[in-house]
Scaffold this motif. Sequence first.
Motif, PDB file in Angstrom:
ATOM      1  N   TYR B  15      25.729  35.577  33.805  1.00  0.00           N
ATOM      2  CA  TYR B  15      25.632  36.518  34.922  1.00  0.00           C
ATOM      3  C   TYR B  15      25.454  37.922  34.346  1.00  0.00           C
ATOM      4  O   TYR B  15      26.248  38.347  33.507  1.00  0.00           O
ATOM      5  CB  TYR B  15      26.936  36.523  35.738  1.00  0.00           C
ATOM      6  CG  TYR B  15      27.183  35.322  36.614  1.00  0.00           C
ATOM      7  CD1 TYR B  15      26.246  34.295  36.755  1.00  0.00           C
ATOM      8  CD2 TYR B  15      28.381  35.217  37.328  1.00  0.00           C
ATOM      9  CE1 TYR B  15      26.493  33.214  37.578  1.00  0.00           C
ATOM     10  CE2 TYR B  15      28.632  34.127  38.159  1.00  0.00           C
ATOM     11  CZ  TYR B  15      27.686  33.132  38.277  1.00  0.00           C
ATOM     12  OH  TYR B  15      27.945  32.056  39.087  1.00  0.00           O
ATOM     13  N   LEU B  20      31.183  45.798  34.480  1.00  0.00           N
ATOM     14  CA  LEU B  20      32.292  44.905  34.823  1.00  0.00           C
ATOM     15  C   LEU B  20      33.524  45.746  35.150  1.00  0.00           C
ATOM     16  O   LEU B  20      33.971  46.540  34.320  1.00  0.00           O
ATOM     17  CB  LEU B  20      32.600  43.963  33.652  1.00  0.00           C
ATOM     18  CG  LEU B  20      33.851  43.096  33.859  1.00  0.00           C
ATOM     19  CD1 LEU B  20      33.638  42.082  34.979  1.00  0.00           C
ATOM     20  CD2 LEU B  20      34.218  42.366  32.574  1.00  0.00           C
ATOM     21  N   VAL B  21      34.043  45.586  36.369  1.00  0.00           N
ATOM     22  CA  VAL B  21      35.238  46.317  36.788  1.00  0.00           C
ATOM     23  C   VAL B  21      36.285  45.285  37.199  1.00  0.00           C
ATOM     24  O   VAL B  21      36.115  44.604  38.210  1.00  0.00           O
ATOM     25  CB  VAL B  21      34.930  47.251  37.983  1.00  0.00           C
ATOM     26  CG1 VAL B  21      36.164  48.060  38.363  1.00  0.00           C
ATOM     27  CG2 VAL B  21      33.753  48.162  37.664  1.00  0.00           C
ATOM     28  N   PRO B  22      37.365  45.142  36.405  1.00  0.00           N
ATOM     29  CA  PRO B  22      38.374  44.139  36.759  1.00  0.00           C
ATOM     30  C   PRO B  22      38.893  44.368  38.180  1.00  0.00           C
ATOM     31  O   PRO B  22      39.099  45.517  38.597  1.00  0.00           O
ATOM     32  CB  PRO B  22      39.488  44.363  35.728  1.00  0.00           C
ATOM     33  CG  PRO B  22      38.796  44.986  34.564  1.00  0.00           C
ATOM     34  CD  PRO B  22      37.699  45.837  35.150  1.00  0.00           C
ATOM     35  N   HIS B  23      39.063  43.272  38.915  1.00  0.00           N
ATOM     36  CA  HIS B  23      39.634  43.270  40.260  1.00  0.00           C
ATOM     37  C   HIS B  23      38.684  43.828  41.321  1.00  0.00           C
ATOM     38  O   HIS B  23      39.083  44.042  42.445  1.00  0.00           O
ATOM     39  CB  HIS B  23      41.008  43.965  40.300  1.00  0.00           C
ATOM     40  CG  HIS B  23      41.917  43.462  39.223  1.00  0.00           C
ATOM     41  ND1 HIS B  23      42.836  44.236  38.591  1.00  0.00           N
ATOM     42  CD2 HIS B  23      42.004  42.251  38.631  1.00  0.00           C
ATOM     43  CE1 HIS B  23      43.452  43.512  37.658  1.00  0.00           C
ATOM     44  NE2 HIS B  23      42.965  42.303  37.673  1.00  0.00           N
ATOM     45  N   ALA B  24      37.418  44.021  40.954  1.00  0.00           N
ATOM     46  CA  ALA B  24      36.416  44.454  41.934  1.00  0.00           C
ATOM     47  C   ALA B  24      35.482  43.286  42.242  1.00  0.00           C
ATOM     48  O   ALA B  24      35.552  42.234  41.613  1.00  0.00           O
ATOM     49  CB  ALA B  24      35.619  45.630  41.388  1.00  0.00           C
ATOM     50  N   SER B  25      34.613  43.492  43.228  1.00  0.00           N
ATOM     51  CA  SER B  25      33.613  42.495  43.581  1.00  0.00           C
ATOM     52  C   SER B  25      32.260  42.929  43.003  1.00  0.00           C
ATOM     53  O   SER B  25      31.922  44.111  43.055  1.00  0.00           O
ATOM     54  CB  SER B  25      33.544  42.382  45.102  1.00  0.00           C
ATOM     55  OG  SER B  25      32.680  41.336  45.471  1.00  0.00           O
ATOM     56  N   HIS B  26      31.541  41.981  42.416  1.00  0.00           N
ATOM     57  CA  HIS B  26      30.283  42.289  41.733  1.00  0.00           C
ATOM     58  C   HIS B  26      29.129  41.498  42.312  1.00  0.00           C
ATOM     59  O   HIS B  26      29.257  40.292  42.500  1.00  0.00           O
ATOM     60  CB  HIS B  26      30.377  41.931  40.243  1.00  0.00           C
ATOM     61  CG  HIS B  26      31.507  42.595  39.527  1.00  0.00           C
ATOM     62  ND1 HIS B  26      32.811  42.196  39.686  1.00  0.00           N
ATOM     63  CD2 HIS B  26      31.529  43.635  38.682  1.00  0.00           C
ATOM     64  CE1 HIS B  26      33.592  42.975  38.944  1.00  0.00           C
ATOM     65  NE2 HIS B  26      32.842  43.860  38.333  1.00  0.00           N
ATOM     66  N   ARG B  27      28.016  42.165  42.563  1.00  0.00           N
ATOM     67  CA  ARG B  27      26.790  41.442  42.875  1.00  0.00           C
ATOM     68  C   ARG B  27      26.122  41.111  41.562  1.00  0.00           C
ATOM     69  O   ARG B  27      25.803  42.019  40.787  1.00  0.00           O
ATOM     70  CB  ARG B  27      25.855  42.297  43.713  1.00  0.00           C
ATOM     71  CG  ARG B  27      26.413  42.491  45.089  1.00  0.00           C
ATOM     72  CD  ARG B  27      25.401  43.049  46.065  1.00  0.00           C
ATOM     73  NE  ARG B  27      26.125  43.260  47.322  1.00  0.00           N
ATOM     74  CZ  ARG B  27      25.576  43.264  48.508  1.00  0.00           C
ATOM     75  NH1 ARG B  27      24.278  43.102  48.636  1.00  0.00           N
ATOM     76  NH2 ARG B  27      26.319  43.433  49.580  1.00  0.00           N
ATOM     77  N   VAL B  28      25.907  39.837  41.311  1.00  0.00           N
ATOM     78  CA  VAL B  28      25.267  39.415  40.078  1.00  0.00           C
ATOM     79  C   VAL B  28      23.771  39.664  40.219  1.00  0.00           C
ATOM     80  O   VAL B  28      23.159  39.247  41.191  1.00  0.00           O
ATOM     81  CB  VAL B  28      25.541  37.919  39.814  1.00  0.00           C
ATOM     82  CG1 VAL B  28      24.793  37.434  38.590  1.00  0.00           C
ATOM     83  CG2 VAL B  28      27.042  37.683  39.671  1.00  0.00           C
ATOM     84  N   VAL B 103      29.789  36.681  31.591  1.00  0.00           N
ATOM     85  CA  VAL B 103      29.424  37.846  32.396  1.00  0.00           C
ATOM     86  C   VAL B 103      29.026  38.971  31.453  1.00  0.00           C
ATOM     87  O   VAL B 103      29.857  39.465  30.688  1.00  0.00           O
ATOM     88  CB  VAL B 103      30.596  38.289  33.288  1.00  0.00           C
ATOM     89  CG1 VAL B 103      30.197  39.516  34.106  1.00  0.00           C
ATOM     90  CG2 VAL B 103      31.045  37.145  34.197  1.00  0.00           C
ATOM     91  N   ASP B 105      28.050  42.663  30.748  1.00  0.00           N
ATOM     92  CA  ASP B 105      28.150  44.014  31.279  1.00  0.00           C
ATOM     93  C   ASP B 105      26.949  44.788  30.734  1.00  0.00           C
ATOM     94  O   ASP B 105      26.861  45.056  29.532  1.00  0.00           O
ATOM     95  CB  ASP B 105      29.473  44.623  30.794  1.00  0.00           C
ATOM     96  CG  ASP B 105      29.690  46.034  31.302  1.00  0.00           C
ATOM     97  OD1 ASP B 105      28.687  46.772  31.483  1.00  0.00           O
ATOM     98  OD2 ASP B 105      30.855  46.409  31.494  1.00  0.00           O
ATOM     99  N   THR B 112      32.022  38.868  28.875  1.00  0.00           N
ATOM    100  CA  THR B 112      33.337  38.324  29.207  1.00  0.00           C
ATOM    101  C   THR B 112      33.107  36.866  29.572  1.00  0.00           C
ATOM    102  O   THR B 112      32.267  36.555  30.414  1.00  0.00           O
ATOM    103  CB  THR B 112      33.961  39.081  30.386  1.00  0.00           C
ATOM    104  OG1 THR B 112      33.956  40.471  30.075  1.00  0.00           O
ATOM    105  CG2 THR B 112      35.394  38.624  30.652  1.00  0.00           C
TER     106      THR B 112
END
Lengths: 318, 318
Positions: B15, B20-28, B103, B105, B112
Motif C-alpha cells: 500500500y 503514515l500517521v498512527p491512529h489516523a485513517s489513510h486513503r491508499v 505500507v 510512506d 511499515t
Amino acid sequence: MILTVTLNAALDLTYRVPHLVPHASHRVREVTERPGGKGLNVARVLAALGFESTVTGFAGGETGRVLRTLLAADATPPAGSGTAPVTDALVPVAGQTRRTVGVVDESTGDTTQFNEPGPHVTPEEWETFLVAYRELLGGGAVAVALCGSLPPGVPVGAYATLVREARTARVPVLLDTSGEPLRRGLAARPDIIKPNAEELAGITGTAEPLRAARAAQRRGAHAVAASLGADGMLLVTQDGTWSAAVPERLAGNPTGAGDSAVAGLLSGLAEGLPWPDRLARAVALSAATVRSPVAGEFDEPTYATMLPSVRVRQSETP
Amino acid sequence: MILTVTLNAALDLTYRVPHLVPHASHRVREVTERPGGKGLNVARVLAALGFESTVTGFAGGETGRVLRTLLAADATPPAGSGTAPVTDALVPVAGQTRRTVGVVDESTGDTTQFNEPGPHVTPEEWETFLVAYRELLGGGAVAVALCGSLPPGVPVGAYATLVREARTARVPVLLDTSGEPLRRGLAARPDIIKPNAEELAGITGTAEPLRAARAAQRRGAHAVAASLGADGMLLVTQDGTWSAAVPERLAGNPTGAGDSAVAGLLSGLAEGLPWPDRLARAVALSAATVRSPVAGEFDEPTYATMLPSVRVRQSETP
C-alpha cells in the motif's frame, strides 16, 4: 424492505498488534474478516433491530467473492433470533472489491486505518447498476440510504442521480457521504443527510454545527442529522431543531457509530416515528456501538439501557 | 531444478500512502499484489538468473487461489527473455494463505509491515506435504532452500525433519529461518544457513558476527553466510572465512535483499562455483535488490555492474 446502497463495498480486515511502531515489522496476532462499507454496516444494524433490508452496490474479484460468501450468512438469520434477513443485491463488476485494513494497537485500543481505493467501475457497469437500483426502488423499498465514498470510474454526480431516482419513485432517501459527492448530492434534495462535524464543515465552510446544518439545508437537504461525536447529534428539520446526547461520556471504539445512527434514523422513518424519537434511537444506537467490544457492531443490552436515558432537547423553533 | 520451500507462503500487498500517521485513517493511493514468502522470492530471483526452480509449501483459501493465479504467470516466461520457469508444487490446505501488508510512506520511503500468522496446518496436511517434499527431492532437485517462518500447527522441529530428508536424499540444503525453528534445524546439520546479524545473535547469544557464526557452526551448520546489512556478508565455512561488500553504501529498500542473497548462494552452489564467487554473487544480488525501484525485485543492470566490483576478502585461515 429498507434499501442500502454501498457503491464502494469492502472486505474489512481487522489486525490486532501488541504495539503499532511506524516503519517496523509486526506479527499480526489475530485477523478478522467481515463485509464492510457503510451501507452494509447499516443493513446489519437494521437486521439486528428486526428490519428487513437489501444491500446493493458493486462487488467483484476474489475479495468480492469472499464478501458475498460472508454476506450469505446474513441472508438466513437463526429462527427466533429476532434478526431480520439481509438480501444481497450487489451488482457484479470486473474489478476487485477493495479491502480496508484496520490495525488495532492493543496497548492503546486505537485503530490505524488503510482503505484501498476500490475497483474501477466502467460506464456500462454503472448503467447496469442504475437499472438494478430502479428495480429495487420499485420493488417495495420503504426507504433508501446512499452510503460512503465512490469507487474510481463512478461519476462524481452519482449520488445526485440516485437521489433523483429515489424521489421520482417516492422513496425517502438518506445520503451519507462527504466532499464533492455530498455537495453534488445535496442539489438533488435528499430527505436527510447525516454528515459528521468535519464533513459538514467541509461542504459549508462553517465549523459551528448549527450554522453549518442550516447552510446545508439551504443547499438542498430537507433535514440534516449531524453526528458530533461525544456531543451527540444535532437534527435540523423543517419541523424543528433538536439536539440529543447520552447522559455521560462513553469510552470505546467509535468505528461504525455513524452507520448505526443512520440505521436508527432509517428504522424510525420506516416506522413513522416523530423526529425526536428517531433522533433518540440514532443516538442510543451510536452509543451502543461505541461501547461494543466488536468494532462496528452495537451492544444490544447497552442499546436497551441507553434508549430511555437519551436527552432530546428542542433547541429553538424552526 | 532448484527447490525452494515456503511453509508460510503469503499474498504480499503493498500500500502506498502519502504519509503514515498512527491512529489516523489513510486513503491508499496504489495497491500491488504479488506472491510472497521468502522461498517464492528466492525462486523469482533464480528464474531471472536463468535457473529453473520449483516452489513448494502450503496454499489455501481465496488468498491461496490468488497467489497461485499470480504464480502461474511465472511458469511460462516469455520466450527469449532469459528467464527460467518457476513450477508451482504448493500443497493445498484447508486454511487460508496469509496476507502481508507493507505500507510505504511516500514522504520517507519507509515501510511499515504487517504479517498475518498464516493458516492452521493439520497433522494430516503436514504428512501430505512430507510425501510431496520427498518426491520433489528425488525428482531432480540439485539444491533445496528452506525459507521463512512456520505457520501455526507445523511442528517447531519441522526444519530439522526437512534438513534430514534432504541429507538422506543427498541434496544440498540451505536453511533461512530464525528463532527456535532455526535452533532446532541447526542440529540436523544443514549445509548452509543464512541468518542476518539479529537472527544469528538470537540463536547464539553473541552480537559479534564472526564469533556468532563460529558458534552456529559448532551447533551444526556446515557453513554460515551471515548478511550484515550495509556491511555486506560474512561467510564461515570449513574451507575458510570470507567477508564481502560492495564498494559504496547504497540507499534503497532492503526488502528481499536476504532472499536475493539466498538465490545467489544457491545458484553458485548449483554451478559448482568456489565459495568466494558464491559470496560475491550473493552480495551483488542483495545490493541490486536494495537499489531496485520495486520492493523485493533486483535490478539487473545494477547486478551486472556490481558483481565485478564486490570486494571479497579472506579474513583468516579456517
